[in-house]
Motif scaffolding. Sequence first.
Motif, PDB file in Angstrom:
ATOM      1  N   ALA A  45       0.831  -1.204   0.000  1.00  0.00           N
ATOM      2  CA  ALA A  45       0.000   0.000   0.000  1.00  0.00           C
ATOM      3  C   ALA A  45       0.863   1.250   0.000  1.00  0.00           C
ATOM      4  CB  ALA A  45      -0.920  -0.005   1.220  1.00  0.00           C
ATOM      5  N   GLY A  46       1.971   1.222   0.750  1.00  0.00           N
ATOM      6  CA  GLY A  46       2.872   2.365   0.775  1.00  0.00           C
ATOM      7  C   GLY A  46       3.482   2.648  -0.589  1.00  0.00           C
ATOM      8  N   VAL A  47       3.858   1.578  -1.296  1.00  0.00           N
ATOM      9  CA  VAL A  47       4.407   1.745  -2.642  1.00  0.00           C
ATOM     10  C   VAL A  47       3.371   2.371  -3.571  1.00  0.00           C
ATOM     11  CG1 VAL A  47       5.170   0.484  -4.689  1.00  0.00           C
ATOM     12  CG2 VAL A  47       6.131  -0.090  -2.470  1.00  0.00           C
ATOM     13  N   ALA A  48       2.125   1.876  -3.474  1.00  0.00           N
ATOM     14  CA  ALA A  48       1.079   2.334  -4.392  1.00  0.00           C
ATOM     15  C   ALA A  48       0.615   3.751  -4.096  1.00  0.00           C
ATOM     16  CB  ALA A  48      -0.108   1.374  -4.331  1.00  0.00           C
ATOM     17  N   PHE A  49       0.330   4.038  -2.824  1.00  0.00           N
ATOM     18  CA  PHE A  49      -0.310   5.305  -2.467  1.00  0.00           C
ATOM     19  C   PHE A  49       0.663   6.403  -2.049  1.00  0.00           C
ATOM     20  CE2 PHE A  49      -3.604   2.087  -1.669  1.00  0.00           C
ATOM     21  CZ  PHE A  49      -4.616   2.576  -2.489  1.00  0.00           C
ATOM     22  N   GLU A  50       1.825   6.002  -1.522  1.00  0.00           N
ATOM     23  CA  GLU A  50       2.738   6.998  -0.985  1.00  0.00           C
ATOM     24  C   GLU A  50       3.948   7.256  -1.878  1.00  0.00           C
ATOM     25  OE1 GLU A  50       1.946   8.719   1.620  1.00  0.00           O
ATOM     26  OE2 GLU A  50       0.164   7.533   2.079  1.00  0.00           O
ATOM     27  N   LEU A  51       4.429   6.239  -2.561  1.00  0.00           N
ATOM     28  CA  LEU A  51       5.645   6.397  -3.356  1.00  0.00           C
ATOM     29  C   LEU A  51       5.338   6.651  -4.831  1.00  0.00           C
ATOM     30  CD1 LEU A  51       7.870   3.617  -1.738  1.00  0.00           C
ATOM     31  CD2 LEU A  51       7.787   6.043  -1.211  1.00  0.00           C
ATOM     32  N   ALA A 220      -0.953 -16.344   5.545  1.00  0.00           N
ATOM     33  CA  ALA A 220      -0.141 -15.256   4.990  1.00  0.00           C
ATOM     34  C   ALA A 220      -0.965 -14.339   4.101  1.00  0.00           C
ATOM     35  CB  ALA A 220       1.039 -15.827   4.205  1.00  0.00           C
ATOM     36  N   GLY A 221      -1.801 -14.910   3.247  1.00  0.00           N
ATOM     37  CA  GLY A 221      -2.597 -14.083   2.339  1.00  0.00           C
ATOM     38  C   GLY A 221      -3.550 -13.168   3.080  1.00  0.00           C
ATOM     39  N   LEU A 222      -4.234 -13.708   4.087  1.00  0.00           N
ATOM     40  CA  LEU A 222      -5.175 -12.896   4.861  1.00  0.00           C
ATOM     41  C   LEU A 222      -4.454 -11.774   5.598  1.00  0.00           C
ATOM     42  CD1 LEU A 222      -7.526 -15.635   6.386  1.00  0.00           C
ATOM     43  CD2 LEU A 222      -8.072 -14.003   4.558  1.00  0.00           C
ATOM     44  N   ALA A 223      -3.316 -12.094   6.216  1.00  0.00           N
ATOM     45  CA  ALA A 223      -2.561 -11.081   6.949  1.00  0.00           C
ATOM     46  C   ALA A 223      -2.052  -9.992   6.004  1.00  0.00           C
ATOM     47  CB  ALA A 223      -1.393 -11.729   7.688  1.00  0.00           C
ATOM     48  N   THR A 224      -1.679 -10.383   4.786  1.00  0.00           N
ATOM     49  CA  THR A 224      -1.214  -9.403   3.806  1.00  0.00           C
ATOM     50  C   THR A 224      -2.328  -8.433   3.430  1.00  0.00           C
ATOM     51  OG1 THR A 224       0.381 -10.981   2.897  1.00  0.00           O
ATOM     52  CG2 THR A 224      -0.203  -9.098   1.512  1.00  0.00           C
ATOM     53  N   VAL A 225      -3.528  -8.965   3.217  1.00  0.00           N
ATOM     54  CA  VAL A 225      -4.662  -8.110   2.866  1.00  0.00           C
ATOM     55  C   VAL A 225      -5.010  -7.168   4.017  1.00  0.00           C
ATOM     56  CG1 VAL A 225      -7.123  -8.082   2.286  1.00  0.00           C
ATOM     57  CG2 VAL A 225      -5.604  -9.746   1.212  1.00  0.00           C
ATOM     58  N   VAL A 226      -4.950  -7.668   5.248  1.00  0.00           N
ATOM     59  CA  VAL A 226      -5.226  -6.810   6.411  1.00  0.00           C
ATOM     60  C   VAL A 226      -4.199  -5.682   6.490  1.00  0.00           C
ATOM     61  CG1 VAL A 226      -5.318  -6.723   8.929  1.00  0.00           C
ATOM     62  CG2 VAL A 226      -6.385  -8.620   7.719  1.00  0.00           C
ATOM     63  N   GLY A 227      -2.929  -6.021   6.282  1.00  0.00           N
ATOM     64  CA  GLY A 227      -1.882  -4.997   6.304  1.00  0.00           C
ATOM     65  C   GLY A 227      -2.091  -3.964   5.215  1.00  0.00           C
ATOM     66  N   PHE A 228      -2.459  -4.418   4.023  1.00  0.00           N
ATOM     67  CA  PHE A 228      -2.729  -3.490   2.921  1.00  0.00           C
ATOM     68  C   PHE A 228      -3.899  -2.580   3.260  1.00  0.00           C
ATOM     69  CE2 PHE A 228      -4.839  -2.150  -0.926  1.00  0.00           C
ATOM     70  CZ  PHE A 228      -3.811  -1.786  -1.772  1.00  0.00           C
ATOM     71  N   ALA A 229      -4.978  -3.164   3.803  1.00  0.00           N
ATOM     72  CA  ALA A 229      -6.174  -2.383   4.117  1.00  0.00           C
ATOM     73  C   ALA A 229      -5.892  -1.324   5.176  1.00  0.00           C
ATOM     74  CB  ALA A 229      -7.293  -3.313   4.585  1.00  0.00           C
ATOM     75  N   VAL A 230      -5.137  -1.694   6.207  1.00  0.00           N
ATOM     76  CA  VAL A 230      -4.823  -0.740   7.277  1.00  0.00           C
ATOM     77  C   VAL A 230      -3.975   0.409   6.733  1.00  0.00           C
ATOM     78  CG1 VAL A 230      -3.536  -0.428   9.424  1.00  0.00           C
ATOM     79  CG2 VAL A 230      -5.018  -2.415   9.140  1.00  0.00           C
ATOM     80  N   ALA A 231      -2.924   0.087   5.985  1.00  0.00           N
ATOM     81  CA  ALA A 231      -2.047   1.129   5.461  1.00  0.00           C
ATOM     82  C   ALA A 231      -2.765   2.004   4.415  1.00  0.00           C
ATOM     83  CB  ALA A 231      -0.799   0.507   4.840  1.00  0.00           C
ATOM     84  N   ALA A 232      -3.595   1.371   3.570  1.00  0.00           N
ATOM     85  CA  ALA A 232      -4.341   2.137   2.572  1.00  0.00           C
ATOM     86  C   ALA A 232      -5.318   3.076   3.253  1.00  0.00           C
ATOM     87  CB  ALA A 232      -5.074   1.206   1.619  1.00  0.00           C
ATOM     88  N   GLY A 233      -5.975   2.591   4.316  1.00  0.00           N
ATOM     89  CA  GLY A 233      -6.913   3.448   5.052  1.00  0.00           C
ATOM     90  C   GLY A 233      -6.210   4.619   5.697  1.00  0.00           C
ATOM     91  N   LEU A 234      -5.042   4.360   6.292  1.00  0.00           N
ATOM     92  CA  LEU A 234      -4.279   5.450   6.901  1.00  0.00           C
ATOM     93  C   LEU A 234      -3.830   6.449   5.859  1.00  0.00           C
ATOM     94  CD1 LEU A 234      -2.091   3.418   9.430  1.00  0.00           C
ATOM     95  CD2 LEU A 234      -3.937   5.002   9.993  1.00  0.00           C
ATOM     96  N   SER A 235      -3.453   5.945   4.671  1.00  0.00           N
ATOM     97  CA  SER A 235      -3.014   6.840   3.602  1.00  0.00           C
ATOM     98  C   SER A 235      -4.151   7.744   3.128  1.00  0.00           C
ATOM     99  CB  SER A 235      -2.499   6.002   2.427  1.00  0.00           C
ATOM    100  OG  SER A 235      -2.098   6.829   1.356  1.00  0.00           O
ATOM    101  N   LEU A 236      -5.333   7.203   3.025  1.00  0.00           N
ATOM    102  CA  LEU A 236      -6.483   7.994   2.572  1.00  0.00           C
ATOM    103  C   LEU A 236      -6.923   8.998   3.636  1.00  0.00           C
ATOM    104  CD1 LEU A 236      -8.564   5.172   0.843  1.00  0.00           C
ATOM    105  CD2 LEU A 236      -7.254   6.992  -0.273  1.00  0.00           C
ATOM    106  N   LEU A 237      -6.722   8.650   4.903  1.00  0.00           N
ATOM    107  CA  LEU A 237      -7.116   9.546   5.987  1.00  0.00           C
ATOM    108  C   LEU A 237      -6.119  10.679   6.197  1.00  0.00           C
ATOM    109  CD1 LEU A 237      -8.410   6.993   8.670  1.00  0.00           C
ATOM    110  CD2 LEU A 237      -9.790   8.610   7.328  1.00  0.00           C
ATOM    111  N   SER A 238      -4.840  10.424   5.862  1.00  0.00           N
ATOM    112  CA  SER A 238      -3.798  11.431   6.132  1.00  0.00           C
ATOM    113  C   SER A 238      -3.779  12.503   5.060  1.00  0.00           C
ATOM    114  CB  SER A 238      -2.426  10.753   6.223  1.00  0.00           C
ATOM    115  OG  SER A 238      -2.108  10.108   5.014  1.00  0.00           O
TER     116      SER A 238
END
Length: 238
Positions: A45-51, A220-238
């Motif tokens: 998510a950081g690569v996509a939304f922040e970088l 692993a797949g579920l944890a990856t999606v959760v990590g993406f969702a959390v970071a993407a949400g933080l990126s959209l909120l910031s």
Amino acid sequence: MLEALLWGAIASSSLVLGAALAMVRRWSDAVVGIVLAFGAGALIAGVAFELAEAGVAEGGALAVGIGLAAGAMAYFFADRAVEARSGRRGTGAAGAAGMPLAVGALLDGVPEQAVLGIGLATGDGVSVALLVAVFVSNLPESVGASADMLGAGRSRRFVPLLWLGVGAICTLASVGGRAIAEVAPPALTGVVDGFAAGALLVMLVDAMVPEARAKARDLAGLATVVGFAVAAGLSLLS
């Protein structure tokens, strides 16, 4: 500069925290794998939304493309050099155990944290999403490498000192990123964003995601999606 130093120290503090956790107790592969997968999702998510997105907005698509290629090649060849060196010395030797992971954390930590400093210089403030992604992804790398080094006979003094050194270099990268962004043209800022994105993508595909899958298996797949969702949400909120 003090602000960049502070945020850089916060981001890299998870490296030292990981070493401390490894010294306190032994963590199961499943737990390390889940944290690793969560961090991988956050970094995607950081690569996509922040970088990539911020780099294109700041320096244009060409600058980001040049940076992507440079970052990918730099990480690839540096990582191959680390693997070749550890292979010659023997992965079971005390001197080599855990060291490739430590060097890997340095290779991807420097461009990550340089981007944090760039965000401060451009007036965008620190990216909470990227900060979380860097912090979380550092933990399993440090825990795993520290456990390997301790198991191979490294002293309980050497391990935290090693991570303090890696963390200090990564922290200074935040200050360096801010200094570069203050004097560099927007195109160069886009190249730096792209460089970080390219290095991270190669690291994710070559090391982080496969290790997360090996350790956490079906989770692993579920944890990856959760990590993406959390970071993407933080990126959209910031």
